[in-house]
Design a protein around this motif. Structure first.
Motif, mmCIF file in Angstrom:
data_model
loop_
_atom_site.group_PDB
_atom_site.id
_atom_site.type_symbol
_atom_site.label_atom_id
_atom_site.label_comp_id
_atom_site.label_asym_id
_atom_site.label_seq_id
_atom_site.Cartn_x
_atom_site.Cartn_y
_atom_site.Cartn_z
ATOM 1 N N MET A 142 -28.309 55.700 -26.594
ATOM 2 C CA MET A 142 -29.381 56.445 -25.915
ATOM 3 C C MET A 142 -29.209 56.430 -24.397
ATOM 4 O O MET A 142 -29.268 57.476 -23.739
ATOM 5 C CB MET A 142 -30.751 55.902 -26.342
ATOM 6 C CG MET A 142 -31.072 56.228 -27.796
ATOM 7 S SD MET A 142 -32.630 55.533 -28.403
ATOM 8 C CE MET A 142 -33.805 56.571 -27.554
ATOM 9 N N LYS A 143 -28.959 55.276 -23.833
ATOM 10 C CA LYS A 143 -28.751 55.212 -22.382
ATOM 11 C C LYS A 143 -27.418 55.856 -22.005
ATOM 12 O O LYS A 143 -27.330 56.574 -20.998
ATOM 13 C CB LYS A 143 -28.782 53.773 -21.893
ATOM 14 C CG LYS A 143 -28.571 53.643 -20.380
ATOM 15 C CD LYS A 143 -28.723 52.224 -19.897
ATOM 16 C CE LYS A 143 -28.586 52.138 -18.373
ATOM 17 N NZ LYS A 143 -27.205 52.411 -17.917
ATOM 18 N N ALA A 144 -26.381 55.629 -22.814
ATOM 19 C CA ALA A 144 -25.069 56.227 -22.523
ATOM 20 C C ALA A 144 -25.158 57.754 -22.516
ATOM 21 O O ALA A 144 -24.560 58.413 -21.667
ATOM 22 C CB ALA A 144 -24.040 55.754 -23.555
ATOM 23 N N TRP A 145 -25.941 58.310 -23.456
ATOM 24 C CA TRP A 145 -26.115 59.763 -23.531
ATOM 25 C C TRP A 145 -26.854 60.277 -22.286
ATOM 26 O O TRP A 145 -26.461 61.285 -21.692
ATOM 27 C CB TRP A 145 -26.876 60.113 -24.806
ATOM 28 C CG TRP A 145 -27.113 61.579 -25.004
ATOM 29 C CD1 TRP A 145 -28.267 62.268 -24.757
ATOM 30 C CD2 TRP A 145 -26.171 62.545 -25.503
ATOM 31 N NE1 TRP A 145 -28.109 63.602 -25.076
ATOM 32 C CE2 TRP A 145 -26.832 63.797 -25.528
ATOM 33 C CE3 TRP A 145 -24.848 62.463 -25.922
ATOM 34 C CZ2 TRP A 145 -26.204 64.975 -25.958
ATOM 35 C CZ3 TRP A 145 -24.214 63.637 -26.355
ATOM 36 C CH2 TRP A 145 -24.885 64.861 -26.372
ATOM 37 N N ARG A 146 -27.906 59.580 -21.903
ATOM 38 C CA ARG A 146 -28.645 59.989 -20.695
ATOM 39 C C ARG A 146 -27.772 59.910 -19.447
ATOM 40 O O ARG A 146 -27.869 60.752 -18.551
ATOM 41 C CB ARG A 146 -29.884 59.102 -20.508
ATOM 42 C CG ARG A 146 -31.033 59.413 -21.447
ATOM 43 C CD ARG A 146 -32.332 58.777 -20.955
ATOM 44 N NE ARG A 146 -32.236 57.332 -20.849
ATOM 45 C CZ ARG A 146 -32.542 56.490 -21.853
ATOM 46 N NH1 ARG A 146 -32.951 56.975 -23.017
ATOM 47 N NH2 ARG A 146 -32.454 55.191 -21.675
ATOM 48 N N ALA A 158 -32.072 48.152 -25.821
ATOM 49 C CA ALA A 158 -33.403 47.686 -26.228
ATOM 50 C C ALA A 158 -34.176 48.772 -26.970
ATOM 51 O O ALA A 158 -34.929 48.479 -27.909
ATOM 52 C CB ALA A 158 -34.194 47.213 -25.008
ATOM 53 N N GLU A 159 -34.000 50.051 -26.587
ATOM 54 C CA GLU A 159 -34.714 51.145 -27.263
ATOM 55 C C GLU A 159 -34.334 51.225 -28.738
ATOM 56 O O GLU A 159 -35.204 51.352 -29.608
ATOM 57 C CB GLU A 159 -34.384 52.482 -26.589
ATOM 58 C CG GLU A 159 -34.927 52.651 -25.187
ATOM 59 C CD GLU A 159 -34.381 53.913 -24.549
ATOM 60 O OE1 GLU A 159 -35.108 54.910 -24.491
ATOM 61 O OE2 GLU A 159 -33.209 53.904 -24.107
ATOM 62 N N GLU A 160 -33.046 51.158 -29.004
ATOM 63 C CA GLU A 160 -32.590 51.252 -30.400
ATOM 64 C C GLU A 160 -33.034 50.051 -31.223
ATOM 65 O O GLU A 160 -33.328 50.194 -32.411
ATOM 66 C CB GLU A 160 -31.062 51.388 -30.461
ATOM 67 C CG GLU A 160 -30.515 52.708 -29.965
ATOM 68 C CD GLU A 160 -30.101 52.683 -28.510
ATOM 69 O OE1 GLU A 160 -29.365 53.581 -28.084
ATOM 70 O OE2 GLU A 160 -30.518 51.744 -27.780
ATOM 71 N N VAL A 161 -33.086 48.886 -30.607
ATOM 72 C CA VAL A 161 -33.569 47.695 -31.320
ATOM 73 C C VAL A 161 -35.015 47.912 -31.754
ATOM 74 O O VAL A 161 -35.388 47.626 -32.899
ATOM 75 C CB VAL A 161 -33.440 46.436 -30.437
ATOM 76 C CG1 VAL A 161 -34.220 45.269 -31.053
ATOM 77 C CG2 VAL A 161 -31.968 46.052 -30.272
ATOM 78 N N ILE A 220 -31.787 57.075 -36.696
ATOM 79 C CA ILE A 220 -32.805 56.136 -36.226
ATOM 80 C C ILE A 220 -32.789 56.131 -34.699
ATOM 81 O O ILE A 220 -33.823 56.144 -34.043
ATOM 82 C CB ILE A 220 -32.527 54.712 -36.760
ATOM 83 C CG1 ILE A 220 -32.818 54.616 -38.259
ATOM 84 C CG2 ILE A 220 -33.367 53.684 -35.993
ATOM 85 C CD1 ILE A 220 -32.513 53.251 -38.851
ATOM 86 N N GLY A 221 -31.586 56.155 -34.142
ATOM 87 C CA GLY A 221 -31.415 56.054 -32.697
ATOM 88 C C GLY A 221 -31.382 57.402 -32.004
ATOM 89 O O GLY A 221 -32.262 58.244 -32.208
ATOM 90 N N LYS A 228 -33.412 68.597 -32.136
ATOM 91 C CA LYS A 228 -34.865 68.646 -32.012
ATOM 92 C C LYS A 228 -35.587 67.750 -33.014
ATOM 93 O O LYS A 228 -36.817 67.759 -33.085
ATOM 94 C CB LYS A 228 -35.333 70.093 -32.180
ATOM 95 C CG LYS A 228 -34.806 71.019 -31.083
ATOM 96 C CD LYS A 228 -35.276 72.451 -31.288
ATOM 97 C CE LYS A 228 -34.746 73.357 -30.178
ATOM 98 N NZ LYS A 228 -35.167 74.772 -30.363
ATOM 99 N N ASP A 229 -34.840 66.991 -33.807
ATOM 100 C CA ASP A 229 -35.468 66.093 -34.773
ATOM 101 C C ASP A 229 -36.035 64.861 -34.061
ATOM 102 O O ASP A 229 -35.703 64.582 -32.905
ATOM 103 C CB ASP A 229 -34.464 65.669 -35.843
ATOM 104 C CG ASP A 229 -33.984 66.846 -36.671
ATOM 105 O OD1 ASP A 229 -34.817 67.450 -37.374
ATOM 106 O OD2 ASP A 229 -32.789 67.180 -36.595
ATOM 107 N N THR A 230 -36.861 64.123 -34.787
ATOM 108 C CA THR A 230 -37.414 62.889 -34.243
ATOM 109 C C THR A 230 -36.718 61.696 -34.887
ATOM 110 O O THR A 230 -36.092 61.827 -35.942
ATOM 111 C CB THR A 230 -38.924 62.806 -34.523
ATOM 112 O OG1 THR A 230 -39.129 62.970 -35.931
ATOM 113 C CG2 THR A 230 -39.679 63.891 -33.787
ATOM 114 N N HIS A 231 -36.814 60.542 -34.246
ATOM 115 C CA HIS A 231 -36.272 59.314 -34.819
ATOM 116 C C HIS A 231 -36.862 59.147 -36.214
ATOM 117 O O HIS A 231 -38.087 59.181 -36.387
ATOM 118 C CB HIS A 231 -36.652 58.111 -33.954
ATOM 119 C CG HIS A 231 -36.272 58.263 -32.518
ATOM 120 N ND1 HIS A 231 -34.970 58.130 -32.075
ATOM 121 C CD2 HIS A 231 -37.023 58.557 -31.414
ATOM 122 C CE1 HIS A 231 -34.936 58.310 -30.757
ATOM 123 N NE2 HIS A 231 -36.163 58.574 -30.344
#
Length: 315
Positions: free
Chosen positions: A44-48, A60-63, A269-270, A275-278
């Motif tokens: 998530m952070k790497a993508w941002r 931490a977000e994925e955890v 999950i991550g 456009k889908d949600t976790h």
């Protein structure tokens, strides 16, 4: 080895402890299971940051999302027979700086899963490397169990495959050949029937890379298997009576049903790339069908599984 670590190493000797044919070969009525994919701690952070080839220094977000998924699954009634994670467990490639920490923290989050719900792990490209080697496969197996194996649940035969060996086995051709030989034996077993070995009620396949995203004749892409490989597997799966193939990798929901074979591509999950949600997918297996719905983590936590699925389990 601590007892709590055993839940990550139940896939050994090409089968899965507690879900073997001798114990689970008989159909006992409808049941449900959970299909999840791509917790991919660190993406998530790497993508941002626009650094997906490196990065991944925070997860931490994925955890928290993984813990949320575990809590939602734990409260489902009836309890799922198992939860399968279809690859890219972590973002850090083998032998890169953040790998050990990501695996450690993912295991810590997953340890909250109710002990009555076995965790089934599927290897992804980030788990093995885009071009796996004997060494990276061995590392994966030491952390998460076998990279391909079969198991049985209530008369249903499930095959877990290492799709990276289909995608690029140039650095480990002998491992590819070994999986091919094993797979042919499993598909032969799936389509045969005898007094001592009754035919499975259904056959399901779990792998990381989808056969296709929308259509069996679509062009080759990073997110699907090459057309020659894809068609070969489709033909073999159909002959063996495979009902559905479940995968991840795309970080979006996709798939389709062609020739009676359902190709199910579940979002993550991550990190979401569309456009889908976790979320995770609830799958209900009946005598005649395999029905599934993708649920956002918020929806599953607040309301549980769809009423339609719940009614199928009560039939």
């Amino acid at each position: 080895m601590a007892e709590t670590e055993d839940i990550f190493l139940r896939a050994k000797h090409r089968t899965f402890s507690g879900l073997t044919e001798d114990v689970e070969h008989e159909w006992t009525g409808p049941f449900c299971f959970i299909q999840a994919a791509d917790p991919q701690l660190g993406l998530m952070k790497a993508w941002r940051d626009g650094d997906c080839d490196g990065g991944g220094d925070e997860w931490a977000e994925e955890v928290e999302l993984t813990k949320q998924a575990v809590e939602a699954v734990n409260q489902l009634r009836p309890r799922p027979r198992f939860m399968v994670l279809c690859g890219d467990l972590v973002h850090a490639m083998p032998e890169t700086p953040f790998r050990e920490g990501q695996e450690r923290d993912l295991k810590a989050a997953l340890k909250g899963t109710d002990p009555s719900i076995p965790l089934v792990f599927v290897s992804g490209n980030h788990d093995l490397g885009n071009t796996p080697t004997p060494g990276t496969v061995e590392q994966y197996c030491s952390a998460w169990g076998d990279d391909y194996f079969s198991f049985w649940v209530g008369g249903v035969l499930c095959l877990v495959l290492n799709s990276q060996l289909f995608y690029d086995a140039s650095a480990c051709p002998q491992l590819k050949e070994a999986q091919e030989t094993w797979l042919e034996e499993q598909l032969s077993r799936a389509s045969s029937s005898s007094i001592t070995e009754p035919k499975p009620k259904h056959v399901l396949v779990f792998q990381h890379i989808p056969l296709y995203l929308k259509s069996p004749d679509e062009e080759d892409d990073y997110f699907n298997l090459q057309r020659v490989v894809r068609q070969n597997l489709l033909d073999r799966f159909k002959r063996a009576g495979v009902k559905a193939v479940f995968s991840g990798h795309y970080h979006r929901n996709a798939g389709g049903c062609h020739g009676g074979l359902d190709m199910v591509v579940s979002s993550a999950i991550g990190c979401q790339l569309g456009k889908d949600t976790h979320g995770i997918r609830v799958v209900v297996v009946t005598a005649d069908d395999v029905i599934h719905r993708y649920h956002s983590l918020e929806q599953l936590t607040a309301r549980g599984m769809d009423e339609e699925l719940r009614k199928l389990l009560q039939a």
